[in-house]
Design an enzyme around this catalytic site. Structure first.
Site, mmCIF file in Angstrom:
data_model
loop_
_atom_site.group_PDB
_atom_site.id
_atom_site.type_symbol
_atom_site.label_atom_id
_atom_site.label_comp_id
_atom_site.label_asym_id
_atom_site.label_seq_id
_atom_site.Cartn_x
_atom_site.Cartn_y
_atom_site.Cartn_z
ATOM 1 N N ASN A 11 0.881 -1.168 0.000
ATOM 2 C CA ASN A 11 0.000 0.000 0.000
ATOM 3 C C ASN A 11 0.923 1.223 0.000
ATOM 4 O O ASN A 11 1.548 1.528 1.012
ATOM 5 C CB ASN A 11 -0.853 -0.040 1.264
ATOM 6 C CG ASN A 11 -2.088 0.818 1.228
ATOM 7 O OD1 ASN A 11 -2.784 0.921 2.225
ATOM 8 N ND2 ASN A 11 -2.403 1.440 0.113
ATOM 9 N N ASN A 62 -6.297 10.833 -1.201
ATOM 10 C CA ASN A 62 -6.347 9.673 -2.086
ATOM 11 C C ASN A 62 -5.889 10.022 -3.498
ATOM 12 O O ASN A 62 -5.794 11.193 -3.885
ATOM 13 C CB ASN A 62 -7.770 9.112 -2.144
ATOM 14 C CG ASN A 62 -8.224 8.544 -0.817
ATOM 15 O OD1 ASN A 62 -7.462 7.863 -0.139
ATOM 16 N ND2 ASN A 62 -9.464 8.820 -0.452
ATOM 17 N N HIS A 163 -15.990 0.766 5.944
ATOM 18 C CA HIS A 163 -15.582 -0.499 5.337
ATOM 19 C C HIS A 163 -16.779 -1.428 5.203
ATOM 20 O O HIS A 163 -17.623 -1.508 6.103
ATOM 21 C CB HIS A 163 -14.503 -1.194 6.173
ATOM 22 C CG HIS A 163 -13.119 -0.724 5.876
ATOM 23 N ND1 HIS A 163 -12.404 -1.159 4.779
ATOM 24 C CD2 HIS A 163 -12.333 0.168 6.509
ATOM 25 C CE1 HIS A 163 -11.228 -0.560 4.768
ATOM 26 N NE2 HIS A 163 -11.158 0.246 5.805
ATOM 27 N N ASN A 194 -15.025 1.685 1.508
ATOM 28 C CA ASN A 194 -14.000 0.739 1.086
ATOM 29 C C ASN A 194 -14.663 -0.624 0.981
ATOM 30 O O ASN A 194 -15.575 -0.939 1.757
ATOM 31 C CB ASN A 194 -12.858 0.671 2.105
ATOM 32 C CG ASN A 194 -12.020 1.928 2.117
ATOM 33 O OD1 ASN A 194 -11.883 2.609 1.121
ATOM 34 N ND2 ASN A 194 -11.461 2.256 3.273
ATOM 35 N N GLU A 212 -10.219 0.173 -2.524
ATOM 36 C CA GLU A 212 -10.168 1.264 -1.562
ATOM 37 C C GLU A 212 -10.846 2.522 -2.102
ATOM 38 O O GLU A 212 -10.597 2.934 -3.245
ATOM 39 C CB GLU A 212 -8.706 1.568 -1.207
ATOM 40 C CG GLU A 212 -8.549 2.394 0.048
ATOM 41 C CD GLU A 212 -7.123 2.377 0.573
ATOM 42 O OE1 GLU A 212 -6.669 3.418 1.053
ATOM 43 O OE2 GLU A 212 -6.468 1.312 0.504
ATOM 44 N N ARG A 213 -11.684 3.091 -1.290
ATOM 45 C CA ARG A 213 -12.394 4.319 -1.640
ATOM 46 C C ARG A 213 -11.405 5.413 -2.023
ATOM 47 O O ARG A 213 -10.549 5.785 -1.252
ATOM 48 C CB ARG A 213 -13.231 4.755 -0.426
ATOM 49 C CG ARG A 213 -14.041 6.018 -0.606
ATOM 50 C CD ARG A 213 -14.643 6.472 0.713
ATOM 51 N NE ARG A 213 -13.609 6.852 1.675
ATOM 52 C CZ ARG A 213 -13.855 7.509 2.821
ATOM 53 N NH1 ARG A 213 -15.083 7.832 3.151
ATOM 54 N NH2 ARG A 213 -12.860 7.820 3.636
ATOM 55 N N GLY A 222 -4.706 -1.339 5.850
ATOM 56 C CA GLY A 222 -4.579 -1.486 7.309
ATOM 57 C C GLY A 222 -5.899 -1.412 8.033
ATOM 58 O O GLY A 222 -6.198 -2.272 8.880
ATOM 59 N N THR A 223 -6.708 -0.405 7.726
ATOM 60 C CA THR A 223 -8.010 -0.300 8.384
ATOM 61 C C THR A 223 -8.912 -1.445 7.949
ATOM 62 O O THR A 223 -9.741 -1.927 8.724
ATOM 63 C CB THR A 223 -8.680 1.050 8.068
ATOM 64 O OG1 THR A 223 -8.688 1.250 6.653
ATOM 65 C CG2 THR A 223 -7.966 2.201 8.747
#
Length: 225
Positions: A11, A62, A163, A194, A212-213, A222-223
């Site tokens: 990432n 992002n 998420h 996400n 991922e958003r 990670g989240t």
């Protein structure tokens, strides 16, 4: 412009410092720098900023130019950056994010450089209004959601950022570039989400593919983990 490129489990992020600490709009810069073929290439741009609430502040923009509340792999890289660059002298410190104050702890090697970062990102919030997600109040666990005329069973929560999880038999069979953005921008999620497609390998192991958003398909999240 001086920058550093870092990654956490693939990432990847571009790091720059904003020592003036002003709320600059880094959206267009992030879009240009994060492009894989014409820029540096990254999932996001991370900006190190002075903080009035914590020891230091992290901004994560992002690849599409939207600013995220938090990033698990991003803050691990952030902690290594600020310690190795002597912005932070202590091994445990506070970081201001849009998701609140985070407290990473770094472990150093014999060379004094950070080898490992641990962080408590707080508890997840499964309540619909906190995710946020449209619909009646309560938790979102194994709930039906229709995408392109097909019903999926989803579980959603807030872990600094929204998420959503779907459990599948084989994540390799999931068409992530097609399904990912359809879930991300689904009308049920006013702030988008996400998307994590999860395969249970055994009682101790899961395999996750993440959309991922604001960044698209990522090698790790990670989240999301």
């Amino acid at each position: 412009m001086k920058f550093v490129k870092m990654h956490g489990l693939g990432n990847d992020f571009v790091f720059i410092e904003d020592k003036a600490g002003k709320n600059k709009d880094f959206s267009q810069l992030a879009v240009k720098m994060c492009k894989r073929h014409t820029g540096i290439g990254a999932d996001g741009l991370i900006v190190i900023v002075p903080s009035e609430k914590a020891d230091v502040r992290m901004r994560i923009i992002n690849a599409d130019g939207s600013e995220a509340e938090m990033c698990g792999n991003g803050i691990r890289c952030f902690a290594k950056y600020v310690y190795d660059h002597h912005i932070m002298a202590k091994e445990e410190f506070t970081v201001e994010t849009l998701a609140g104050i985070m407290k990473p702890k770094v472990l150093t090697g014999e060379d004094g450089k950070v080898q490992l970062v641990t962080i408590n990102m707080g508890k997840p919030f499964p309540e619909r209004r906190k995710i946020p997600m449209n619909g009646p109040s309560g938790t979102v666990i194994n709930e039906p959601l229709t995408v392109d005329g097909k019903e999926y069973r989803i579980t959603s929560l807030l872990m600094g950022v929204p998420h959503t999880m779907i459990y599948v038999k084989d994540v390799e069979q999931v068409d992530l570039p097609v399904l990912g953005p359809k879930f991300e921008t689904h009308p049920a999620f006013p702030k988008k989400t996400n998307m994590n497609f999860v395969q249970c390998i055994d009682s101790h192991t899961i395999k996750v593919h993440t959309w991922e958003r604001g960044a698209g398909a990522t090698l790790a999240c990670g989240t999301g983990s």
